[in-house]
Design a protein around this motif. Structure first.
Motif, short mmCIF file in Angstrom:
data_model
loop_
_atom_site.label_atom_id
_atom_site.label_comp_id
_atom_site.label_asym_id
_atom_site.label_seq_id
_atom_site.Cartn_x
_atom_site.Cartn_y
_atom_site.Cartn_z
N PRO A 158 0.80 -1.23 0.00
CA PRO A 158 0.00 0.00 0.00
C PRO A 158 0.83 1.28 0.00
O PRO A 158 0.44 2.28 -0.60
CB PRO A 158 -0.83 -0.13 1.28
CG PRO A 158 -0.96 -1.60 1.49
CD PRO A 158 0.34 -2.18 1.03
N ARG A 159 2.01 1.25 0.66
CA ARG A 159 2.81 2.48 0.75
C ARG A 159 3.31 2.96 -0.60
O ARG A 159 3.69 4.13 -0.74
CB ARG A 159 3.99 2.27 1.70
CG ARG A 159 5.03 1.27 1.22
CD ARG A 159 6.04 0.99 2.33
NE ARG A 159 7.01 -0.03 1.98
CZ ARG A 159 8.22 0.24 1.49
NH1 ARG A 159 8.60 1.48 1.29
NH2 ARG A 159 9.05 -0.76 1.20
N CYS A 240 12.45 -21.30 4.06
CA CYS A 240 12.86 -19.98 3.58
C CYS A 240 11.69 -19.25 2.95
O CYS A 240 11.53 -18.03 3.12
CB CYS A 240 14.02 -20.12 2.58
SG CYS A 240 13.65 -21.16 1.15
N MET A 241 10.80 -19.97 2.21
CA MET A 241 9.65 -19.35 1.60
C MET A 241 8.59 -18.98 2.64
O MET A 241 7.91 -17.97 2.52
CB MET A 241 9.05 -20.28 0.53
CG MET A 241 9.92 -20.44 -0.70
SD MET A 241 10.16 -18.86 -1.54
CE MET A 241 11.92 -18.88 -1.82
N GLN A 242 8.45 -19.82 3.66
CA GLN A 242 7.53 -19.48 4.76
C GLN A 242 7.97 -18.19 5.44
O GLN A 242 7.14 -17.33 5.77
CB GLN A 242 7.48 -20.62 5.78
CG GLN A 242 6.79 -21.88 5.29
CD GLN A 242 6.69 -22.93 6.38
OE1 GLN A 242 6.81 -22.61 7.56
NE2 GLN A 242 6.46 -24.17 6.00
N SER A 243 9.28 -18.05 5.64
CA SER A 243 9.81 -16.84 6.28
C SER A 243 9.54 -15.61 5.43
O SER A 243 9.11 -14.57 5.94
CB SER A 243 11.31 -17.00 6.53
OG SER A 243 11.86 -15.81 7.05
N LEU A 248 6.41 -10.64 4.33
CA LEU A 248 5.61 -9.87 3.39
C LEU A 248 4.23 -9.55 3.96
O LEU A 248 3.73 -8.42 3.86
CB LEU A 248 5.47 -10.63 2.07
CG LEU A 248 6.74 -10.68 1.21
CD1 LEU A 248 6.58 -11.73 0.11
CD2 LEU A 248 7.04 -9.32 0.60
N LEU A 249 3.60 -10.56 4.58
CA LEU A 249 2.27 -10.35 5.16
C LEU A 249 2.31 -9.37 6.32
O LEU A 249 1.34 -8.65 6.58
CB LEU A 249 1.68 -11.69 5.63
CG LEU A 249 1.27 -12.67 4.52
CD1 LEU A 249 0.81 -13.98 5.12
CD2 LEU A 249 0.17 -12.08 3.65
#
Length: 275
Positions: A158-159, A240-243, A248-249
């Protein structure tokens, strides 16, 4: 935009081979691809091949602590570009462009003191053609409205939406980390465009073994990516993808290379662009 420090280009030229002064220097050497077949050029060939291999394997460029002029770096860059063109692979182009952009972003951050603002502004204006002005913290840069729109494409937080920005007199105000992200986006797009314009380059005999080995690496990567079950739930993602997903969330800053890796992974497991 002029650079006040006369040593600037000399000290950074090996690390930023797309600068006009560096391109002119390389052109003055008069190298042709066939010249690299000479045994005396083997270290440059090795450096170029290594540069491409690390990029297509997704090895994140290491942070470089010391910036010293190095002729091997200057001459290996155009050869590395040619090798990517020889591979004739969209995946190789994307990975090389993303890796190089991340590398240059890391290099920019090694510039000490307040001079980094001047260096970033120089890169933005002289290399990428942005209309940029220096400002005051927290908004250390002012970027023209049209350039901001051009280089913020794909930044979905959003920023980054224009409605959430400070806009005055046709210029958008950005912080230093935001400007770094926009510069890396611009460098990636520039390198991608140059590779696409090069088209396919014939493989000379002396480079055939190296190019064939790189092609096999690409094939193995594509096979592994194709074998990943579609629609894996987040709980089944690699750590690594979970992190990356969690960061990001949460709206935490993620590097340009991290964003690229997360997007590439999610697309390959069957998620749509909207997802």
């Amino acid at each position: 935009m002029a650079v006040s420090d006369p040593y600037f280009l000399e000290s950074l030229m090996s690390q930023f081979p797309f600068l006009r002064q560096v391109r002119e220097y390389v052109r003055s050497l008069g190298f042709q691809i066939g010249d690299f077949a000479d045994p005396s050029m083997s270290r440059i060939v090795e450096a170029a091949v290594r540069r491409v291999e690390r990029a297509i394997q997704g090895v994140r460029p290491s942070t470089i602590r010391n910036i010293q002029p190095n002729e091997d770096e200057i001459t290996s860059y155009p050869l590395a570009m040619a090798i990517v063109a020889m591979l004739a692979s969209p995946l190789a182009i994307r990975r090389f462009a993303a890796s190089e952009a991340e590398r240059y972003g890391s290099l920019l951050q090694t510039v000490g003191g307040d001079r980094i603002r001047e260096v970033m502004a120089y890169m933005a204006s002289e290399v990428l053609g942005m209309k940029v002005e220096l400002g005051r913290p927290p908004y250390e840069f002012r970027l023209s409205f049209d350039d901001y729109l051009k280089y913020s494409i794909g930044l979905n937080e959003p920023r980054w939406k224009l409605v959430n920005r400070v806009l005055t007199g046709g210029y958008v105000y950005v912080t230093r980390p935001e400007m770094m992200t926009l510069i890396k986006n611009g460098l990636e797009a520039m390198i991608t465009k140059r590779l696409e314009e090069m088209g396919r380059v014939d493989v000379p005999d002396f480079l055939a073994p190296q190019v064939e080995r790189l092609r096999k690496i690409l094939e193995q990567m594509q096979w592994r990516r194709a074998s990943i079950p579609a629609k894996l739930g987040p709980d089944a993602w690699p750590p690594c993808m979970q992190s990356l997903r969690n960061r990001l969330l949460a709206g935490e800053p993620v590097s340009h290379f991290g964003n690229f890796a997360a997007a590439a992974f999610m697309l390959r497991i069957g998620m749509s662009v909207e997802e």
